[in-house]
Design an enzyme around this catalytic site. Sequence first.
Site, mmCIF file in Angstrom:
data_model
loop_
_atom_site.group_PDB
_atom_site.id
_atom_site.type_symbol
_atom_site.label_atom_id
_atom_site.label_comp_id
_atom_site.label_asym_id
_atom_site.label_seq_id
_atom_site.Cartn_x
_atom_site.Cartn_y
_atom_site.Cartn_z
ATOM 1 N N HIS A 24 0.821 -1.225 0.000
ATOM 2 C CA HIS A 24 0.000 0.000 0.000
ATOM 3 C C HIS A 24 0.851 1.270 0.000
ATOM 4 O O HIS A 24 0.321 2.371 -0.144
ATOM 5 C CB HIS A 24 -0.976 -0.010 1.187
ATOM 6 C CG HIS A 24 -0.359 0.385 2.486
ATOM 7 N ND1 HIS A 24 0.054 -0.537 3.422
ATOM 8 C CD2 HIS A 24 -0.078 1.604 3.016
ATOM 9 C CE1 HIS A 24 0.560 0.105 4.467
ATOM 10 N NE2 HIS A 24 0.494 1.403 4.239
ATOM 11 N N ASP B 289 -0.850 -7.324 1.576
ATOM 12 C CA ASP B 289 -0.135 -6.048 1.593
ATOM 13 C C ASP B 289 1.375 -6.299 1.698
ATOM 14 O O ASP B 289 1.986 -6.149 2.752
ATOM 15 C CB ASP B 289 -0.639 -5.225 2.785
ATOM 16 C CG ASP B 289 -0.180 -3.792 2.732
ATOM 17 O OD1 ASP B 289 0.402 -3.394 1.705
ATOM 18 O OD2 ASP B 289 -0.382 -3.073 3.736
ATOM 19 N N GLY C 173 5.449 2.449 14.522
ATOM 20 C CA GLY C 173 5.953 1.870 13.271
ATOM 21 C C GLY C 173 5.514 2.670 12.062
ATOM 22 O O GLY C 173 4.556 3.427 12.095
ATOM 23 N N SER D 125 4.416 2.324 7.950
ATOM 24 C CA SER D 125 3.963 1.342 6.969
ATOM 25 C C SER D 125 5.177 0.681 6.337
ATOM 26 O O SER D 125 6.168 1.349 6.034
ATOM 27 C CB SER D 125 3.164 2.030 5.881
ATOM 28 O OG SER D 125 1.889 2.332 6.380
#
Length: 382
Positions: free
Chosen positions: A168, A220, A319, A321
């Site tokens: 993503h 993802d 975190g 992505s």
Amino acid sequence: MNLFVILAVLTAVCLNVAFSRRSSRKHRNYSREMCQAGDGSTYKGYVSKSAYGHRCLRWRFLENHHNYCRNPDQSLMPWCYVRRGRKIVREDCRIPKCFTPTPTPTPSPAVDTEVTCGERSERRMNKVVGGSFTPIDSHPWVAAIYNRKRFLCGGSLIAPCWVLTAAHCFEKGDATNIRILSVYLGKTAINETDAEREQSFTVEKFIIHQRFNASTYDNDIALLKIKGSNGRCAVKSASARTVCLPPSHTQLPAGFQCSVAGFGKERFSAWDYSQYLKKAEVNLISQTDCTSKSYYGDLITKNMICAGSPDWSTDACSGDSGGPLVCEVSGRMFLFGVVSWGENCAMKNKPGVYTQITNYNKWIAANTELSDYTQGKMYPQK
Ligand SMILES: *[C@@H]1O[C@H](CO)[C@@H](O)[C@H](O)[C@H]1NC(C)=O
Ligand SMILES: *[C@@H]1O[C@H](CO)[C@@H](O)[C@H](O)[C@H]1NC(C)=O
Ligand SMILES: *[C@@H]1O[C@H](CO)[C@@H](O)[C@H](O)[C@H]1NC(C)=O
């Protein structure tokens, strides 16, 4: 006179070459003996003039009684006897020095292999500088992916040439222009350059999961093949190491403590992000809990795992992505998740959701052609 000497030497060289053509080994020795190595005691060339231009006299005690410069007595350099007026004196000769290639002090760079993954030199996991800030050396597999100058996503180094991240991150999917992407390893802050520790790369190949669903975030996962300006991939250092992949379909029990690291830049803009690498301890949450109504229900697919801090503190949001969720097993760090999504931050029952890496061993192997790295060799066998 000079011309004569040159001609004489050339003739002698030609003759010698003609007679020593039997082996190239002999030829190599031969040419080495034509120059002065060290004190010139191995010199076998044909210079027969002293440094002052006086003609050398024939040697009395050397074989063949030739008149070439020699160093038979461990003097500083080859010499010979010459006549000066009525006297016979010794004079040094000027012999061209041998070219000795200086040993290049560039050992081939150390590179991680499938059996040296998941190690770190920085072992302090708790109470690092500034609370949740962490030196890159304690998460040396963290990669920073940039789109031109803009920080885009985190990633994890799984092999010297491969970074694993989230699909993503790339809004344009397959149409992503990889020429504007760059990847850094060994970065401690996204707006700072640490030339000592950083390694930078361009992206040579970009693979996004073909079944990534941008509305559900299922599958993802994406892979970047990186290349340094020197053509090399990641060089192993305290701040750039590979992380291990666990074997296919491995699962750790709910409650297991793992760690998520990233610059905390992208996901939750409200969060106090400082641009420095941070980490947080999170506990794995069972699939049963995470798919329950009070958590995320059917938003969680079998390709996702959930993890959160037990007290739902802000730490769990640190975190980025694409960044790593790593768990320590038998002293090594294994990549179990890639930061994917989460509903807001620090909300009760809304943990971080990660791509379940152990569902993708085959996919990673097929796309990187690195089956050695995806077998989970370093994972302890029961
Ligand atoms: C000739 O070269 C070989 C190796 O290349 C070496 O072992 C040998 O000692 C050399 N001989 C002389 C006379 O220097
Ligand atoms: C994404 O998943 C949803 C829900 O399962 C589905 O309706 C949709 O068709 C999927 N989209 C793609 C592009 O596969
Ligand atoms: C990087 O960002 C942090 C936080 O915004 C700031 O304190 C620091 O001075 C910045 N560093 C540079 C080199 O701009």
